[in-house]
Write a protein that holds these residues in place. Structure first.
Motif, short mmCIF file in Angstrom:
data_model
loop_
_atom_site.label_atom_id
_atom_site.label_comp_id
_atom_site.label_asym_id
_atom_site.label_seq_id
_atom_site.Cartn_x
_atom_site.Cartn_y
_atom_site.Cartn_z
N SER A 96 0.83 -1.20 0.00
CA SER A 96 0.00 0.00 0.00
C SER A 96 0.87 1.26 0.00
CB SER A 96 -0.94 -0.02 1.21
OG SER A 96 -1.80 1.10 1.20
N TYR A 97 1.93 1.24 0.80
CA TYR A 97 2.87 2.36 0.85
C TYR A 97 3.49 2.60 -0.54
CZ TYR A 97 7.33 4.70 1.97
OH TYR A 97 8.41 5.56 2.00
N LEU A 98 3.95 1.53 -1.19
CA LEU A 98 4.57 1.68 -2.51
C LEU A 98 3.58 2.19 -3.55
CD1 LEU A 98 6.81 -1.52 -2.51
CD2 LEU A 98 7.56 0.87 -2.24
N ALA A 99 2.33 1.74 -3.45
CA ALA A 99 1.30 2.25 -4.36
C ALA A 99 1.11 3.74 -4.14
CB ALA A 99 -0.01 1.50 -4.16
N ARG A 100 1.15 4.18 -2.88
CA ARG A 100 1.00 5.60 -2.57
C ARG A 100 2.21 6.40 -3.04
NH1 ARG A 100 -1.56 9.81 -2.60
NH2 ARG A 100 -1.28 11.30 -0.93
N VAL A 101 3.41 5.85 -2.85
CA VAL A 101 4.62 6.52 -3.35
C VAL A 101 4.54 6.69 -4.86
CG1 VAL A 101 7.13 6.29 -3.70
CG2 VAL A 101 6.13 5.78 -1.45
N ALA A 102 4.13 5.64 -5.57
CA ALA A 102 4.01 5.71 -7.03
C ALA A 102 2.99 6.78 -7.44
CB ALA A 102 3.62 4.35 -7.59
N ALA A 103 1.88 6.86 -6.71
CA ALA A 103 0.86 7.87 -7.02
C ALA A 103 1.40 9.27 -6.77
CB ALA A 103 -0.39 7.62 -6.17
N LEU A 104 2.15 9.46 -5.70
CA LEU A 104 2.72 10.77 -5.40
C LEU A 104 3.75 11.19 -6.45
CD1 LEU A 104 3.09 10.47 -1.54
CD2 LEU A 104 1.65 12.11 -2.76
N ARG A 105 4.48 10.22 -6.98
CA ARG A 105 5.48 10.53 -8.01
C ARG A 105 4.84 10.97 -9.32
NH1 ARG A 105 9.78 6.20 -6.60
NH2 ARG A 105 10.88 7.38 -4.99
N ARG A 106 3.60 10.59 -9.53
CA ARG A 106 2.91 11.02 -10.75
C ARG A 106 2.50 12.49 -10.65
NH1 ARG A 106 1.12 5.54 -10.41
NH2 ARG A 106 -0.76 6.08 -9.26
N ARG A 107 2.55 13.04 -9.43
CA ARG A 107 2.27 14.46 -9.23
C ARG A 107 3.50 15.28 -9.62
NH1 ARG A 107 0.38 15.29 -3.11
NH2 ARG A 107 2.46 16.17 -3.20
N ALA A 108 3.32 16.57 -9.70
CA ALA A 108 4.42 17.46 -10.05
C ALA A 108 5.40 17.66 -8.90
CB ALA A 108 3.88 18.81 -10.51
N ASP A 109 4.94 17.49 -7.66
CA ASP A 109 5.78 17.83 -6.50
C ASP A 109 5.74 16.77 -5.39
OD1 ASP A 109 3.14 18.27 -5.85
OD2 ASP A 109 3.53 20.11 -4.74
N PRO A 110 6.27 15.57 -5.66
CA PRO A 110 6.27 14.56 -4.59
C PRO A 110 7.20 14.99 -3.45
CG PRO A 110 7.58 13.80 -6.43
CD PRO A 110 6.93 15.08 -6.86
N PRO A 111 6.92 14.56 -2.23
CA PRO A 111 7.78 14.91 -1.10
C PRO A 111 9.22 14.44 -1.33
CG PRO A 111 5.73 13.94 -0.33
CD PRO A 111 5.77 13.78 -1.82
N GLY A 112 10.18 15.27 -1.00
CA GLY A 112 11.59 14.98 -1.23
C GLY A 112 12.10 13.74 -0.54
#
Length: 143
Positions: A96-112
């Motif tokens: 679930s965490y990895l799915a969320r990380v992947a979703a955040l990376r599709r955004r313009a500004d994922p957390p550093g």
């Protein structure tokens, strides 16, 4: 909190960007960038959200059960009944965490703090089934 709870909370809480706090229906909630990716109910149960496609694959292969209250949702329930249960719960939370990380990376500004998380390599280490790989949008052969 039982040893299992503590072990799960310590492990999941150590992942980059994870926030650990109380869950609104009791227990411990795990969040990433303000969005819950699972919660633990005092030593007996973990509930984890997925896309419906990923949830269906996990339930079909017996890695989790349909959510105990909302079986038609994307959520799964995993019952902790042994040390193996703890490992299975952490695996589901990691997916679930990895799915969320992947979703955040599709955004313009994922957390550093997520820059060092290699989703494809992490999934390979979890050795998911072809159905789970496909639900993640990966080629089942290449991973």
């Amino acid at each position: 909190m039982t040893t299992t709870d503590s072990d799960i909370t310590t492990e999941v809480g150590s992942w980059p960007g994870v926030t650990v706090g109380p869950h609104r229906f009791a227990g411990t909630e795990f969040s990433l960038d303000g969005r819950e990716f699972g919660h633990l109910h005092a030593g007996w149960q973990v509930d984890v959200p997925f896309t419906r496609r990923l949830r269906d694959a996990l339930v079909a292969e017996g890695a989790a059960a349909e959510h105990h209250l909302y079986p038609e949702s994307g959520w799964v329930t995993y019952y902790l009944d042994s040390e193996a249960g703890s490992a299975g719960a952490v695996r589901l939370l990691r997916l679930s965490y990895l799915a969320r990380v992947a979703a955040l990376r599709r955004r313009a500004d994922p957390p550093g703090e997520l820059e060092g998380v290699d989703v494809a390599a992490e999934l390979a280490r979890l050795d998911p089934s072809d159905a789970v790989r496909t639900a993640f949008g990966l080629d089942p052969v290449e991973g």
